[in-house]
Design an enzyme around this catalytic site. Structure first.
Site, mmCIF file in Angstrom:
data_model
loop_
_atom_site.group_PDB
_atom_site.id
_atom_site.type_symbol
_atom_site.label_atom_id
_atom_site.label_comp_id
_atom_site.label_asym_id
_atom_site.label_seq_id
_atom_site.Cartn_x
_atom_site.Cartn_y
_atom_site.Cartn_z
ATOM 1 C CE LYS A 111 -38.727 26.588 16.931
ATOM 2 N NZ LYS A 111 -40.134 26.938 17.045
ATOM 3 C CG ASP A 131 -37.951 23.811 13.855
ATOM 4 O OD1 ASP A 131 -38.098 24.413 12.780
ATOM 5 O OD2 ASP A 131 -38.854 23.658 14.685
#
Ligand code: C5P
Length: 330
Positions: free
Chosen positions: A11, A142
């Site tokens: 990401k 995350d």
């Protein structure tokens, strides 16, 4: 079933707005996560004990013991489903890494998310993505996003997710991978010091196109009590126009990352000089991210950044891409 393989993306953060430090040591944040086409692949198979083998990019820097996030995810899922499926067994997790380690790309979190999806399949738990998300959140801030993929707004520690409604635009990015690593807690610590210190200037909007080229990224004082999504970024994403998205990229951790890793300033400046629509440090760094207008422009940008010698290596990726998904079973 004797093995399950799962592919999981890295990401980047298109916005990372960091609020004050909380009593539990975390920071409340608002972030726009964006999954990109740089993947790790993990395979789980039954074993006498939980263990992990890591191959590929930066494998020697990944802990192979209980500190490994993928093994922590295995343990978290096992305790969540203890009473079902006759008690899940032990597994050998093999991680084929392509996502650089400690680079601000959430590679460890991605591996943890992949381990959850893989063991859910191997053990026949049948949990939905919605049921896996709270388990993911216990493993790391995350991890939940790596399950979801796409583009999503994260709140709280980053684990409370809302998918962003956006057209099916593919954005073209160049990642400049640094010759070094940054520890996420140290970068948050540096931000706290910068904000608390006399004259500290929290960062870090990427420079606006049209601003003076060759000038180091602008840094603005900021220590907000509350953080909010950037409405300008959200409407740029809804338009699907990379030229509007580029100037809205922002990262409050950027100045802290640059203070710990000063060569990043040169990398960011070089990418903008070579025509990137926007530039920022990814998450807690030290990877720098550049937005290009097209796949062709991304190739030109990658060649130029690489030739300038301002990073270890470059990688071209696109996004958004889907989250962790099973790619093979046997
Ligand atoms: O949740 P995770 O283990 O990925 O976080 C790593 C570290 O990053 C935390 O220990 C904390 O120091 C910092 N962090 C933070 N605020 C967040 C997310 C992470 O301070 N929202």
């Amino acid at each position: 079933m004797t093995w399950v393989s799962v592919r999981v993306p890295a990401k980047i953060n298109l916005q990372l707005a960091v609020g004050p430090r909380r009593p539990d040591g975390y920071h409340d944040l608002v972030t726009v996560f964006h999954a990109v086409s740089l993947h790790d692949e993990i395979t789980v198979e039954p074993s006498g004990r939980d263990r992990v083998t890591v191959t590929g990019e930066g494998a020697d820097q990944v802990p192979a013991d209980r500190d490994n996030l993928a093994l922590r995810a295995v343990a978290a899922l096992r305790s969540a489903v203890r009473d079902r499926a006759g008690g899940p067994g032990r597994v050998h997790v093999t991680i084929a890494k392509r996502i650089p380690v400690a680079a601000g790309l959430a590679g460890g979190s991605a591996d943890a998310a992949a381990a959850l999806v893989a063991c859910n399949e191997l053990w026949g738990c049948g949990l939905t993505q919605q049921q896996l998300i709270p388990i993911a959140a216990t493993v790391g801030s995350d991890v939940a996003f790596a399950l979801l993929g796409g583009t999503a707004v994260g709140r709280g520690r980053g684990e409370q997710l809302t998918p962003a409604l956006a057209p099916a635009t593919q954005y073209h990015w160049v990642l400049a991978l640094a010759d070094g690593h940054l520890s996420t807690p140290e970068v948050y610590g540096a931000l706290d010091r910068l904000r608390g210190g006399k004259g500290a200037r929290g960062d870090g909007q990427s420079p606006r196109p049209g601003g003076p080229r060759g000038v180091a990224p602008r840094e603005t004082a900021q220590s907000p009590r509350e953080v909010a999504p950037d409405t300008g970024l959200m409407s740029a994403l809804r338009s699907g126009d990379a030229k509007l998205v580029g100037p809205r990229l922002s990262n409050d951790l950027q100045q802290a990352a640059v203070s710990l890793f000063p060569p990043l300033r040169r990398t960011l400046t070089a990418g903008l000089e070579f025509g990137a629509l926007g530039a920022l440090v990814s998450g807690s760094g030290p990877t720098c991210v550049f937005l290009a207008a097209s796949a062709e422009r991304a190739l030109e940008l990658a060649v130029a950044i690489s030739g300038a010698g301002v990073c270890r290596s470059v990688s071209r990726v696109s996004g958004p891409v889907p989250g962790a998904a099973v790619v093979g079973t046997g």
